[in-house]
Design an enzyme around this catalytic site. Structure first.
Site, PDB file in Angstrom:
ATOM      1  N   LEU A  25      22.780 -10.327  -1.949  1.00 32.49           N
ATOM      2  CA  LEU A  25      22.649 -11.536  -1.133  1.00 32.49           C
ATOM      3  C   LEU A  25      21.215 -11.649  -0.630  1.00 32.49           C
ATOM      4  CD1 LEU A  25      25.967 -11.563   0.941  1.00 32.49           C
ATOM      5  CD2 LEU A  25      25.502 -12.340  -1.402  1.00 32.49           C
ATOM      6  N   ALA A  82      19.841 -15.069   0.160  1.00 27.48           N
ATOM      7  CA  ALA A  82      19.650 -16.512   0.365  1.00 27.48           C
ATOM      8  C   ALA A  82      18.893 -16.828   1.646  1.00 27.48           C
ATOM      9  CB  ALA A  82      21.006 -17.213   0.373  1.00 27.48           C
ATOM     10  N   ARG A 118      12.822 -15.159  11.422  1.00 28.03           N
ATOM     11  CA  ARG A 118      12.168 -14.282  12.404  1.00 28.03           C
ATOM     12  C   ARG A 118      10.961 -13.530  11.826  1.00 28.03           C
ATOM     13  NH1 ARG A 118      16.275 -10.518  15.241  1.00 28.03           N
ATOM     14  NH2 ARG A 118      17.830 -11.218  13.736  1.00 28.03           N
ATOM     15  N   GLY A 156      19.893  -8.124   0.265  1.00 28.23           N
ATOM     16  CA  GLY A 156      18.512  -7.969  -0.214  1.00 28.23           C
ATOM     17  C   GLY A 156      17.536  -7.516   0.852  1.00 28.23           C
ATOM     18  N   ASN A 185      30.580  -2.138  10.365  1.00 33.88           N
ATOM     19  CA  ASN A 185      30.327  -2.517   8.971  1.00 33.88           C
ATOM     20  C   ASN A 185      28.824  -2.541   8.701  1.00 33.88           C
ATOM     21  OD1 ASN A 185      30.322  -3.713   6.433  1.00 33.88           O
ATOM     22  ND2 ASN A 185      30.702  -5.781   7.235  1.00 33.88           N
ATOM     23  N   LYS A 231     -13.213   1.489 -11.498  1.00 33.12           N
ATOM     24  CA  LYS A 231     -12.290   0.396 -11.873  1.00 33.12           C
ATOM     25  C   LYS A 231     -12.258   0.267 -13.384  1.00 33.12           C
ATOM     26  CE  LYS A 231     -13.079  -3.390 -13.216  1.00 33.12           C
ATOM     27  NZ  LYS A 231     -13.526  -4.715 -13.679  1.00 33.12           N
ATOM     28  N   ASN A 285     -22.359  13.738 -17.129  1.00 31.26           N
ATOM     29  CA  ASN A 285     -22.640  13.842 -15.698  1.00 31.26           C
ATOM     30  C   ASN A 285     -23.328  12.568 -15.234  1.00 31.26           C
ATOM     31  OD1 ASN A 285     -22.906  15.901 -13.289  1.00 31.26           O
ATOM     32  ND2 ASN A 285     -24.776  14.681 -13.380  1.00 31.26           N
ATOM     33  N   ALA A 318     -33.837   9.400 -13.971  1.00 25.28           N
ATOM     34  CA  ALA A 318     -33.434   8.837 -12.682  1.00 25.28           C
ATOM     35  C   ALA A 318     -34.155   7.523 -12.419  1.00 25.28           C
ATOM     36  CB  ALA A 318     -33.734   9.838 -11.573  1.00 25.28           C
ATOM     37  N   ARG A 321     -38.693   2.905 -16.143  1.00 23.00           N
ATOM     38  CA  ARG A 321     -39.201   2.765 -14.788  1.00 23.00           C
ATOM     39  C   ARG A 321     -40.715   2.663 -14.860  1.00 23.00           C
ATOM     40  NH1 ARG A 321     -37.163   8.863 -13.582  1.00 23.00           N
ATOM     41  NH2 ARG A 321     -39.080   9.962 -14.036  1.00 23.00           N
TER      42      ARG A 321
END
Ligand code: UD1
Ligand code: MG
Length: 448
Positions: A10, A12, A17, A102, A171, A335, A361, A407, A424
Site C-alpha cells: 500500500l 497510495a 506531514r 510502503g 496491529n 571519477k 605513480n 613535475a 614547462r
C-alpha cells in the site's frame, strides 16, 4: 524460483506531514526508497507477484517500482479499499497474500516468513503481525481468545470501548491472507464506522463470522516503525544503519566507530576490511578483502579490490574502479577511472575519465583536465608510468608504459613508452640580480 505468494504494497498516501513534493514512500532510508525496501523484502520471500497500490499522479513512484504492476486507488476510502484496487490480480492469486505498507521499511524477511508460516499452519483465514508498543494510542487493538490464543477481532482505536482501549497488543499493519476467498472477504467489509472507511482489519471479524479462524504473531516494536514525518524518517534511518553496521561487522569488517559510518542498503564489504570513523557510503559500493578506508572518506558507485588503501579524506565517485593493492590518498577525487593493480594516487589530485596503469605513480596535485565545457575526454596512463607533481593532463592524452612526465608539466597529446617529457618554461638564473635590484630601489625610494 517463485512460490504461491502475492505481496500487496500500500503506497497510495502522499504523506502530507512529510511536506514534500514527492510521494512519501520515495523518501530514502540507507540510500534506497522506502517502497523499494519493502519490495526487496518481497523479492527475498520469492513472491510470485508484487502489486503496488499507488495514488493518482504518482508517475515517479510507478517508475521506481517498475517492473512491478501498479494499481491506482483514486479515492482514499480505507485500507481494505486500497487492497481491492488490485482486485484483478488478487482474484487469480494462490497460496498466501501478504499486505505491507510502503512507508514501513523495517520488517525483515524472517519476520514475514514467520507470519506466513503461522497462517499456513492453522490454516487460518488471516494472520496478523502484532506488537506491544509503549503507547498503543492510535493503533488497532488485537483481541485474542484467552484460552485458544486465536485472534478474534481487530478493533481500530477510534472504535474501541474503554476496556478494549486498555489492550496493549496492537496491529503492526502487516497482515497475511489465505488467497482463496480473500476477495470475497474484503468485499464483505463495510464502512459503518467512526471514520467511514473500509478497514482491512475488519477482515478478521468477517472471517470468524464465516466460521474461519485467525491468528496473531508478535514482533518487536522496532520493526514496525511507519514513517509519517521527517523525524520518523530519521529514526528509521538510525535503526537501519544499526542493522547494516552490525551486518558488516558480522561479516568480518572492523568499524572503529560504527556510529559515525553511514552505509547504504546495497553496500558490499569483504573480510578484514577496516573502516575508520566518519566514512560515508553512497549507493553502489563494493569493497573486497583486506581494504582499509581511512577517516572522512566519501564513496559512491565504486569498486575497490583486495588490499587497496583509501583515504583519509578520499572521494570516490561513480565509476571509480580501484585495483588490488592500489592506493588513493588524502584529498584525492576519482571519477569514472580505473586504477590498475598497485597504482598510486597519494595526494591532492583529480582523476576523471582515466585509466591509470598498474604500478603507475601519480604525483601530488596532478589533475586530469577532462572537460572542455562541452565534452569529456580520456586520459590513459601506461603501466609503471611516473607523473610528476602538479601535472595538468589535458585530455585526450596518452602516456606510454614506463614514461616519465616532469613535475609541473601541462601535457597534451601522446608520450612514447619509456620517454621523459617536460612541458614547462626553460629555467633562467641571473647571478646577483636580486641584490642589485634591492640596492637600486633603496637608493631611489630611501626605504630600507
Ligand atoms: C492502520 C491499521 C491499524 C494499525 C496501523 C498500524 C487499518 C484500518 N488500520 O491504521 O490497525 O494499527 O495501521 O500503523 O488498516 N492507505 C492507502 N489507502 C487508503 C488508506 C490507507 O493506501 O485508503 C495506506 C496508507 O498510505 C498507509 C497504510 O495504508 O501506508 C495505513 O493507513 P493509515 O491511514 O496510516 O492507517 P492507520 O489509521 O494508521
Ligand atoms: Mg498509520
Amino acid at each position: 524460483m517463485s512460490r504461491s505468494l502475492s505481496v500487496v504494497v500500500l503506497a497510495a498516501g502522499m504523506g502530507t506531514r512529510m511536506k514534500s513534493a514527492q510521494p512519501k514512500v520515495l523518501h530514502k532510508v540507507a540510500g534506497k526508497p522506502m517502497v523499494n525496501h519493502v519490495i526487496d523484502a518481497a523479492r527475498f520471500l520469492h513472491a510470485e507477484q508484487t502489486l503496488i497500490v499507488v495514488g493518482p499522479d504518482m508517475a515517479a513512484l510507478e517508475q521506481a517500482v517498475a517492473p512491478h504492476p501498479t494499481f491506482e486507488q483514486t479515492d482514499r476510502l480505507g485500507t481494505a479499499h486500497a487492497v481491492l484496487a488490485a482486485r484483478n490480480a488478487l482474484e487469480n492469486a494462490r497460496g498466501d497474500v501478504l499486505v505491507l505498507y510502503g512507508d514501513s521499511p523495517l520488517f525483515t524477511p524472517a519476520t514475514l516468513e514467520r507470519l506466513i508460516a503461522a497462517r499456513k499452519e492453522g490454516p487460518h483465514a488471516v494472520a496478523v503481525l502484532g506488537f506491544t508498543p509503549d503507547d498503543p494510542a492510535g493503533y488497532g487493538r488485537l483481541a485474542t481468545d484467552p484460552f485458544t490464543g486465536e485472534l478474534q477481532a481487530i478493533i481500530e482505536d477510534k472504535e474501541c470501548t474503554d476496556a478494549e482501549r486498555r489492550i496493549g497488543f496492537c496491529n503492526s499493519g502487516v497482515m497475511c491472507f489465505a488467497a482463496e476467498g480473500m476477495v470475497d472477504l474484503l468485499d464483505a467489509i463495510n464502512n459503518n464506522n467512526a471514520k467511514g472507511e473500509y478497514y482491512l482489519t475488519d477482515a478478521v471479524a468477517v472471517a470468524r463470522d464465516q466460521g474461519r479462524t485467525c491468528v496473531a504473531v508478535e514482533v518487536a516494536e522496532e520493526e514496525t516503525l511507519g514513517v509519517n514525518s521527517r523525524a520518523q524518517l530519521a529514526i528509521a534511518e538510525q535503526l537501519m544503519q544499526t542493522r547494516l553496521r552490525n551486518a558488516a561487522m558480522d561479516n568480518g569488517a572492523t568499524l572503529v566507530d560504527p556510529a559515525s559510518v553511514f552505509l547504504c542498503a546495497d553496500t558490499e564489504i569483504g573480510q578484514d576490511v577496516v573502516i575508520e570513523p566518519n566514512v560515508v557510503f553512497g549507493p553502489g559500493v563494493k569493497i573486497g578483502d583486506n581494504v582499509t578506508v581511512k577517516a572522512f572518506s566519501h564513496l559512491e558507485g565504486c569498486i575497490i579490490a583486495n588490499n587497496a588503501d583509501i583515504g583519509p579524506y578520499a572521494r570516490l565517485r561513480p565509476g571509480a574502479d580501484i585495483g588490488a593493492g592500489a592506493r588513493v590518498g588524502n584529498f584525492v577525487e576519482i571519477k569514472k577511472a580505473t586504477l590498475e593493480t598497485g597504482a598510486k594516487v597519494n595526494h591532492l589530485s583529480y582523476i576523471g575519465d582515466a585509466r591509470i596503469g598498474a604500478k603507475a605513480n601519480i604525483g601530488a596535485g596532478t589533475i586530469t583536465c577532462n572537460y572542455d565545457g562541452f565534452q569529456k575526454y580520456k586520459t590513459d596512463i601506461g603501466v609503471g608510468a611516473f607523473i610528476g607533481s602538479n601535472t595538468a593532463l589535458v585530455a585526450p592524452v596518452t602516456v606510454g608504459d614506463g614514461a616519465f612526465v616532469g613535475a609541473g608539466s601541462t601535457l597534451s597529446g601522446d608520450v612514447a613508452a619509456d620517454a621523459l617529457v617536460l612541458v614547462r618554461a626553460e629555467r633562467t638564473e641571473k647571478a646577483g640580480w636580486a641584490a642589485r635590484f634591492r640596492e637600486k630601489m633603496r637608493a631611489l625610494t630611501g626605504k630600507d
